[in-house]
Structures are given as structure tokens and as C-alpha cells.
Scaffold this motif. Structure first.
Motif, PDB file in Angstrom:
ATOM      1  N   PRO A   4       0.818  -1.206   0.000  1.00  0.00           N
ATOM      2  CA  PRO A   4       0.000   0.000   0.000  1.00  0.00           C
ATOM      3  C   PRO A   4       0.857   1.264   0.000  1.00  0.00           C
ATOM      4  O   PRO A   4       2.051   1.208   0.260  1.00  0.00           O
ATOM      5  N   ASP A   6       0.993   5.504   1.392  1.00  0.00           N
ATOM      6  CA  ASP A   6       0.519   6.412   2.427  1.00  0.00           C
ATOM      7  C   ASP A   6      -0.370   7.450   1.739  1.00  0.00           C
ATOM      8  O   ASP A   6       0.116   8.402   1.143  1.00  0.00           O
ATOM      9  N   TYR A   7      -1.658   7.243   1.805  1.00  0.00           N
ATOM     10  CA  TYR A   7      -2.629   8.085   1.108  1.00  0.00           C
ATOM     11  C   TYR A   7      -2.491   9.552   1.504  1.00  0.00           C
ATOM     12  O   TYR A   7      -2.501  10.440   0.653  1.00  0.00           O
ATOM     13  N   ARG A  15      -1.523   8.767  -6.084  1.00  0.00           N
ATOM     14  CA  ARG A  15      -2.794   8.121  -5.733  1.00  0.00           C
ATOM     15  C   ARG A  15      -3.444   7.526  -6.974  1.00  0.00           C
ATOM     16  O   ARG A  15      -3.989   6.420  -6.927  1.00  0.00           O
ATOM     17  N   ARG A  19      -4.335   3.664  -7.507  1.00  0.00           N
ATOM     18  CA  ARG A  19      -5.705   3.249  -7.825  1.00  0.00           C
ATOM     19  C   ARG A  19      -5.720   2.345  -9.054  1.00  0.00           C
ATOM     20  O   ARG A  19      -6.352   1.290  -9.050  1.00  0.00           O
ATOM     21  N   HIS A  67      -9.540   3.613  -1.826  1.00  0.00           N
ATOM     22  CA  HIS A  67     -10.000   3.473  -0.438  1.00  0.00           C
ATOM     23  C   HIS A  67      -8.779   3.349   0.466  1.00  0.00           C
ATOM     24  O   HIS A  67      -7.792   2.700   0.109  1.00  0.00           O
ATOM     25  N   HIS A  68      -8.854   3.995   1.635  1.00  0.00           N
ATOM     26  CA  HIS A  68      -7.730   3.939   2.571  1.00  0.00           C
ATOM     27  C   HIS A  68      -8.234   3.895   4.007  1.00  0.00           C
ATOM     28  O   HIS A  68      -9.365   4.284   4.294  1.00  0.00           O
ATOM     29  N   ASP A  69      -7.384   3.412   4.880  1.00  0.00           N
ATOM     30  CA  ASP A  69      -7.670   3.358   6.308  1.00  0.00           C
ATOM     31  C   ASP A  69      -7.528   4.777   6.858  1.00  0.00           C
ATOM     32  O   ASP A  69      -6.477   5.391   6.731  1.00  0.00           O
ATOM     33  N   LYS A  74      -3.002   4.229   5.225  1.00  0.00           N
ATOM     34  CA  LYS A  74      -2.541   3.256   4.225  1.00  0.00           C
ATOM     35  C   LYS A  74      -3.672   2.896   3.264  1.00  0.00           C
ATOM     36  O   LYS A  74      -4.817   2.686   3.681  1.00  0.00           O
ATOM     37  N   SER A  75      -3.330   2.792   1.996  1.00  0.00           N
ATOM     38  CA  SER A  75      -4.319   2.431   0.981  1.00  0.00           C
ATOM     39  C   SER A  75      -4.747   0.982   1.165  1.00  0.00           C
ATOM     40  O   SER A  75      -3.979   0.142   1.624  1.00  0.00           O
TER      41      SER A  75
END
Length: 93
Positions: A4, A6-7, A15, A19, A67-69, A74-75
Motif C-alpha cells: 500500500p 501512504d494516502y 494516488r 488506484r 480506499h484507505h484506512d 494506508k491504501s
């Protein structure tokens, strides 16, 4: 690109690359509802009303989201815009 990402600290172009890579990795399926990422989300997701006031105006301008946490940044994967909103509104994700 290593996933992943780091969004929160990534440029929009990074990004976008992430994606696109997730779409390939997920065989063109949404990470949440598992339906075709280029089609409509699942009936379950479509059946729930989305309060658009909870989201930035630009949220629904792009059909596929990274989508990320929201805690770690993190993605997680590529999701339909509506699935992303559904997870945020109903699941707190």
C-alpha cells in the motif's frame, strides 16, 4: 509501485497510479462489493441512501476511488465512489 501507499502524504498523481494498480490487482473488481469496478456497485450498497452532505463536493465526480484506512492512512484498494461513501457513512471506514 509498492502497495500500500501512504494516502495522506501522496500527491494526487501517485494516488492515481496506486488506484490503477489496485484495479489490475483486484481483477477489475471493487475491493468492497466485489462487482465490476467499471459498472454499478452491489444492490446492497445501492439500496442504502447516501447523505451527500457528509462528503466533499468532489466526492462523486470520480467513479473509482482509492480506499484507505482513515487511522493509518494506508491504501486498501480501489472502490466504487458509492462503496467508498457507504463504507465511510455506514461502517466508519
Amino acid at each position: 509501485m509498492h502497495l500500500p501507499i501512504d494516502y495522506n502524504n501522496s500527491h494526487w498523481s501517485v494516488r492515481k497510479q496506486a488506484r490503477e494498480q489496485y484495479v489490475k490487482k483486484q481483477d477489475g473488481k471493487c475491493c468492497y462489493c466485489k462487482k465490476n469496478i467499471f459498472g454499478k456497485p452491489s444492490k446492497e450498497v445501492m439500496s442504502k441512501p447516501i447523505n451527500k452532505k457528509l462528503f466533499p463536493h468532489s466526492m462523486f465526480l470520480h467513479p473509482i476511488h482509492l480506499h484507505h484506512d482513515r487511522t493509518t492512512g494506508k491504501s486498501i484498494g480501489a472502490a466504487h465512489a458509492r462503496c467508498n461513501a457507504y463504507m465511510w457513512q455506514y461502517l466508519g471506514q
